[in-house]
Design a protein around this motif. Structure first.
Motif, PDB file in Angstrom:
ATOM      1  N   ARG A 128      46.931  17.557  96.351  1.00  0.00           N
ATOM      2  CA  ARG A 128      47.067  18.843  95.687  1.00  0.00           C
ATOM      3  C   ARG A 128      48.449  18.951  95.063  1.00  0.00           C
ATOM      4  O   ARG A 128      49.359  18.201  95.409  1.00  0.00           O
ATOM      5  CB  ARG A 128      46.857  19.985  96.689  1.00  0.00           C
ATOM      6  CG  ARG A 128      45.505  19.978  97.385  1.00  0.00           C
ATOM      7  CD  ARG A 128      45.435  21.077  98.430  1.00  0.00           C
ATOM      8  NE  ARG A 128      44.116  21.176  99.033  1.00  0.00           N
ATOM      9  CZ  ARG A 128      43.714  20.487 100.085  1.00  0.00           C
ATOM     10  NH1 ARG A 128      44.555  19.644 100.681  1.00  0.00           N
ATOM     11  NH2 ARG A 128      42.495  20.634 100.580  1.00  0.00           N
ATOM     12  N   LYS A 129      48.588  19.917  94.158  1.00  0.00           N
ATOM     13  CA  LYS A 129      49.892  20.263  93.604  1.00  0.00           C
ATOM     14  C   LYS A 129      50.185  21.727  93.916  1.00  0.00           C
ATOM     15  O   LYS A 129      49.309  22.570  93.755  1.00  0.00           O
ATOM     16  CB  LYS A 129      49.938  20.029  92.088  1.00  0.00           C
ATOM     17  CG  LYS A 129      50.225  18.582  91.709  1.00  0.00           C
ATOM     18  CD  LYS A 129      50.615  18.455  90.264  1.00  0.00           C
ATOM     19  CE  LYS A 129      50.945  17.021  89.922  1.00  0.00           C
ATOM     20  NZ  LYS A 129      52.139  16.512  90.641  1.00  0.00           N
ATOM     21  N   GLU A 130      51.406  21.982  94.341  1.00  0.00           N
ATOM     22  CA  GLU A 130      51.817  23.335  94.714  1.00  0.00           C
ATOM     23  C   GLU A 130      51.582  24.303  93.565  1.00  0.00           C
ATOM     24  O   GLU A 130      51.970  24.064  92.422  1.00  0.00           O
ATOM     25  CB  GLU A 130      53.314  23.338  95.061  1.00  0.00           C
ATOM     26  CG  GLU A 130      53.818  24.677  95.509  1.00  0.00           C
ATOM     27  CD  GLU A 130      53.742  24.875  97.008  1.00  0.00           C
ATOM     28  OE1 GLU A 130      53.684  26.046  97.415  1.00  0.00           O
ATOM     29  OE2 GLU A 130      53.725  23.889  97.760  1.00  0.00           O
ATOM     30  N   TRP A 136      44.409  15.870  92.389  1.00  0.00           N
ATOM     31  CA  TRP A 136      45.329  15.135  91.534  1.00  0.00           C
ATOM     32  C   TRP A 136      45.528  13.711  92.056  1.00  0.00           C
ATOM     33  O   TRP A 136      45.581  13.484  93.263  1.00  0.00           O
ATOM     34  CB  TRP A 136      46.682  15.837  91.495  1.00  0.00           C
ATOM     35  CG  TRP A 136      46.617  17.234  90.960  1.00  0.00           C
ATOM     36  CD1 TRP A 136      46.137  18.351  91.593  1.00  0.00           C
ATOM     37  CD2 TRP A 136      47.040  17.660  89.664  1.00  0.00           C
ATOM     38  NE1 TRP A 136      46.232  19.443  90.779  1.00  0.00           N
ATOM     39  CE2 TRP A 136      46.793  19.059  89.584  1.00  0.00           C
ATOM     40  CE3 TRP A 136      47.617  17.012  88.572  1.00  0.00           C
ATOM     41  CZ2 TRP A 136      47.097  19.794  88.446  1.00  0.00           C
ATOM     42  CZ3 TRP A 136      47.924  17.740  87.442  1.00  0.00           C
ATOM     43  CH2 TRP A 136      47.665  19.117  87.383  1.00  0.00           C
ATOM     44  N   ASN A 139      50.423  12.408  88.946  1.00  0.00           N
ATOM     45  CA  ASN A 139      50.635  13.545  88.056  1.00  0.00           C
ATOM     46  C   ASN A 139      49.481  13.759  87.090  1.00  0.00           C
ATOM     47  O   ASN A 139      49.644  14.407  86.057  1.00  0.00           O
ATOM     48  CB  ASN A 139      51.944  13.370  87.275  1.00  0.00           C
ATOM     49  CG  ASN A 139      53.165  13.638  88.134  1.00  0.00           C
ATOM     50  OD1 ASN A 139      53.145  14.495  89.015  1.00  0.00           O
ATOM     51  ND2 ASN A 139      54.230  12.883  87.904  1.00  0.00           N
ATOM     52  N   LYS A 141      45.417  15.072  86.716  1.00  0.00           N
ATOM     53  CA  LYS A 141      44.319  15.783  87.364  1.00  0.00           C
ATOM     54  C   LYS A 141      43.028  14.997  87.194  1.00  0.00           C
ATOM     55  O   LYS A 141      42.664  14.611  86.077  1.00  0.00           O
ATOM     56  CB  LYS A 141      44.163  17.190  86.767  1.00  0.00           C
ATOM     57  CG  LYS A 141      43.061  18.004  87.433  1.00  0.00           C
ATOM     58  CD  LYS A 141      42.947  19.408  86.859  1.00  0.00           C
ATOM     59  CE  LYS A 141      43.976  20.344  87.442  1.00  0.00           C
ATOM     60  NZ  LYS A 141      43.713  21.763  87.088  1.00  0.00           N
ATOM     61  N   PHE A 186      51.458  17.725  82.738  1.00  0.00           N
ATOM     62  CA  PHE A 186      50.698  16.710  83.459  1.00  0.00           C
ATOM     63  C   PHE A 186      49.461  16.303  82.660  1.00  0.00           C
ATOM     64  O   PHE A 186      48.993  17.043  81.793  1.00  0.00           O
ATOM     65  CB  PHE A 186      50.278  17.228  84.837  1.00  0.00           C
ATOM     66  CG  PHE A 186      51.431  17.666  85.700  1.00  0.00           C
ATOM     67  CD1 PHE A 186      52.441  16.775  86.023  1.00  0.00           C
ATOM     68  CD2 PHE A 186      51.506  18.958  86.183  1.00  0.00           C
ATOM     69  CE1 PHE A 186      53.512  17.171  86.812  1.00  0.00           C
ATOM     70  CE2 PHE A 186      52.572  19.366  86.977  1.00  0.00           C
ATOM     71  CZ  PHE A 186      53.580  18.465  87.293  1.00  0.00           C
TER      72      PHE A 186
END
Length: 238
Positions: A128-130, A136, A139, A141, A186
């Protein structure tokens, strides 16, 4: 007792048809006439713009879009603009979230966890990304997630609609004509790109069902119906 859920593999479905079918299913659930349901499918090429988005994140005009054969829909899910197309596994879990604490944020994390476990089975380390939704790989998706929480006032809870879009082997160039999810810094990727080889969609579907059953602690029952048959059954005409 574990929640029960019917799942339908609808194969290739026009976006507008699937959108209408979701709304029909939600209305049925609100009337207490339908239980937990998941729709798995692929769409012909389409851009969809969620409630947080705007047309400025679609970088091509109508003529070029039509030349490429890509439709456009404004929809009622959360999030910004995204792309759906062949080679992408799309899932619409239409669930009574009372079975999962009526917590929409937790529901999003569970959807992400299903994809993360599925990808782990292919040897792909995803995460996950914050502050962002989806799954993901580094970098890039690999799976977009956007949902709508439909308020169920009778049961003081929510019914989910919309869902996830996992890039198995779509035409990634179509993402180049939008700002995916409104994120500029990204990129996007796919199972084929990460693995460097083709992946069978049927294998991905089976792995998703196994991971969904495990993460949501739910029992799935495979349904056999087409979009038109479900539409008739649920009392709507597409």
């Amino acid at each position: 007792m574990r929640p029960q859920c019917d799942i339908y593999d609808l194969h290739r479905v026009e976006y507008g048809q699937a959108f209408d079918l979701q709304k029909s299913a939600v209305r049925r659930m609100l009337r207490g006439e339908l239980g937990n349901t998941v729709l798995l499918l692929e769409h012909p090429p389409v851009y969809t713009i969620g409630r947080a988005g705007g047309g400025e994140n679609v970088l091509i005009g109508e003529q070029e879009r039509e030349k490429l054969g890509i439709a456009l829909f404004d929809v009622d899910r959360g999030g910004d603009v995204t792309y759906h197309g062949p080679g992408q596994l799309v899932g619409y879990p239409i669930l009574h979230l009372r079975d999962w604490k009526n917590d929409v944020r937790e529901y999003l994390r569970l959807l992400e966890e299903v994809i993360i476990r599925l990808l782990a089975g292919f040897g792909i380390e995803a995460g996950r990304k914050e502050g962002m939704t989806g799954a993901w790989v580094g970098n890039e998706k690999i799976c977009a997630i956007g949902v709508k929480a439909n308020r169920d006032t009778a049961n003081q809870g929510y019914i989910s609609s919309h869902g996830f879009a996992l890039n198995v082997d779509p035409d990634l160039s179509h993402f180049g004509h939008i700002v995916p999810c409104g994120i500029t810094e990204f990129g996007v990727t796919s199972l084929r790109k990460v693995l460097g080889r083709p992946v069978e969609m049927e294998d991905v579907k089976q792995r998703w069902q196994s991971a969904f059953t495990e993460v949501f602690e739910i029992d799935l029952k495979m349904g056999t119906a087409t979009v038109d048959e479900l539409s008739t059954r649920w009392g709507e005409v597409l």
